[in-house]
Design a protein around this motif. Structure first.
Motif, mmCIF file in Angstrom:
data_model
loop_
_atom_site.group_PDB
_atom_site.id
_atom_site.type_symbol
_atom_site.label_atom_id
_atom_site.label_comp_id
_atom_site.label_asym_id
_atom_site.label_seq_id
_atom_site.Cartn_x
_atom_site.Cartn_y
_atom_site.Cartn_z
ATOM 1 N N UNK A 229 25.853 -29.085 24.546
ATOM 2 C CA UNK A 229 25.250 -27.775 24.759
ATOM 3 C C UNK A 229 26.253 -26.797 25.362
ATOM 4 N N UNK A 230 27.200 -27.299 26.123
ATOM 5 C CA UNK A 230 28.224 -26.430 26.719
ATOM 6 C C UNK A 230 29.046 -25.699 25.655
ATOM 7 N N UNK A 231 29.068 -26.204 24.431
ATOM 8 C CA UNK A 231 29.884 -25.589 23.382
ATOM 9 C C UNK A 231 29.164 -24.436 22.669
ATOM 10 N N UNK A 232 27.893 -24.177 23.012
ATOM 11 C CA UNK A 232 27.134 -23.150 22.308
ATOM 12 C C UNK A 232 27.721 -21.767 22.589
ATOM 13 N N UNK A 233 27.668 -20.902 21.597
ATOM 14 C CA UNK A 233 28.188 -19.544 21.716
ATOM 15 C C UNK A 233 27.046 -18.539 21.794
ATOM 16 N N UNK A 234 27.345 -17.372 22.366
ATOM 17 C CA UNK A 234 26.320 -16.339 22.546
ATOM 18 C C UNK A 234 25.655 -15.983 21.226
ATOM 19 N N UNK A 235 26.438 -15.770 20.171
ATOM 20 C CA UNK A 235 25.887 -15.382 18.875
ATOM 21 C C UNK A 235 24.966 -16.461 18.312
ATOM 22 N N UNK A 236 25.247 -17.720 18.646
ATOM 23 C CA UNK A 236 24.385 -18.804 18.182
ATOM 24 C C UNK A 236 23.052 -18.803 18.917
ATOM 25 N N UNK A 237 23.070 -18.403 20.174
ATOM 26 C CA UNK A 237 21.839 -18.395 20.962
ATOM 27 C C UNK A 237 20.918 -17.255 20.555
ATOM 28 N N UNK A 238 21.452 -16.039 20.461
ATOM 29 C CA UNK A 238 20.579 -14.886 20.256
ATOM 30 C C UNK A 238 20.300 -14.583 18.799
#
Length: 328
Positions: A229-238
């Motif tokens: 989960x630490x590898x997630x990027x902002x664009x992937x979240x929103x």
């Protein structure tokens, strides 16, 4: 539902499970709903961010409650950001959308508009309240304000009050010309039959943390999922370009992600003239007189949605006469 399913992902919560790790979770996206929540008030930027974060946390946590129940977050402090309150209303029927509302109270004079909001909450508490309906006593759990964000407070709450290792990865902000967007992932270790023995934890002020609860193979699974989960990027979240199902495959493909039916979420308020009248029913006619304006009416406004109500004072309180008409 398969991972390849295509649905409109804005304003939804998608439950999932990582079969290899014995971990459950949710992916949430808020767009128009968050715009509606924040449009009710002209908040300064630090308060807007706190309300956005609290709303996102609320839909991630609230998705698990039963039909017709209500889950509320209450964050109170002695700083200029005095109160953030949210309500999540579970669907009234299978397939219906959930509803959420949120509101904040703050001290205009003391608030530093250039500083982050969380540090301006001060000392206080983070609470989750679950209302199970008429005839049932609400459940309430409270932990002190700790860490550096509301999501950290929520993680501490679940470790301390529920003894459930929990992790949040959140992102939110206002995109010029496109309004507010928010997205997040919640991970939670599946509950076990034997809870962690009570005692001091390794967190701030001796509070429990996930590492105090899961150890051995379970701890390894938990740490591995968190590292991914630490590898997630902002664009992937929103989003919206990356669908939540695709995000789960990107992050956890080796953990065996399995998804369930997505839950739609919308802005909604349950205020009404009857509820205002009921809340004033404990007051005497003398008390009601102190609330009456020079125009001879009693007014009330909903802090969540801005609805305005006007009442004949003679129809309010436990000494009320026959009810007259109300204006909203």
């Amino acid at each position: 539902m398969t991972l390849g399913s295509q649905i409109a992902w804005d304003d939804t919560v998608l439950p999932f499970q990582l079969d290899r790790s014995d971990i459950r979770g949710r992916v949430a996206r808020l767009n128009g709903t968050l715009d509606e929540i924040l449009a009710q008030h002209d908040y300064p930027e630090p308060i807007e961010a706190l309300v956005a974060e609290a709303a996102l946390l609320t839909v991630l946590i609230g998705q698990t409650i039963k039909l017709r129940w209500r889950l509320s977050l209450q964050i109170r402090g002695d700083g200029p950001a005095r109160l953030i309150a949210t309500d999540y209303y579970a669907p009234t029927a299978e397939g219906a959308p959930a509803r959420i509302r949120a509101w904040a109270s703050f001290d205009q004079e003391r608030l530093d508009r250039a500083a982050p909001g969380f540090g301006q909450i001060g000392h206080g508490y983070f609470a989750i309240v679950i209302d199970q309906g008429a005839g049932m006593a609400p459940y309430q759990g409270i932990t002190p304000i700790a860490g550096g964000s509301l999501s950290t407070c929520a993680e501490t709450y679940f470790a301390q009050s529920e003894q459930l290792p929990t992790r949040f990865a959140l992102s939110f902000g206002q995109i010029p010309g496109k309004g507010w967007r928010a997205g997040g992932v919640m991970l939670q270790h599946m509950p076990k039959a034997s809870p962690y023995a009570q005692g001091g934890g390794s967190g701030e002020g001796g509070l429990l943390e996930a590492a105090d609860i899961v150890q051995g193979e379970e701890g390894d699974n938990w740490n591995r999922a968190n590292t991914l989960l630490d590898t997630v990027e902002v664009a992937e979240l929103i989003g919206p370009e990356v669908h939540p199902t695709d995000l789960l495959v990107r992050l956890f493909h080796e953990e065996g992600p399995r998804v369930f039916d997505a839950q739609p979420v919308g802005f909604g308020c349950t205020c009404s003239a009857d509820k205002v009248r009921q809340s004033l029913s404990i007051y005497s006619a003398k008390d009601i007189a102190t609330m009456t304006t020079h125009d001879g009416i009693v007014t009330a406004e909903c802090q969540f949605c801005g609805a305005h109500y006007e009442f004949d004072p003679d129809t309010l309180g436990f000494e009320a006469k026959e009810e007259g008409g109300d204006e909203a």
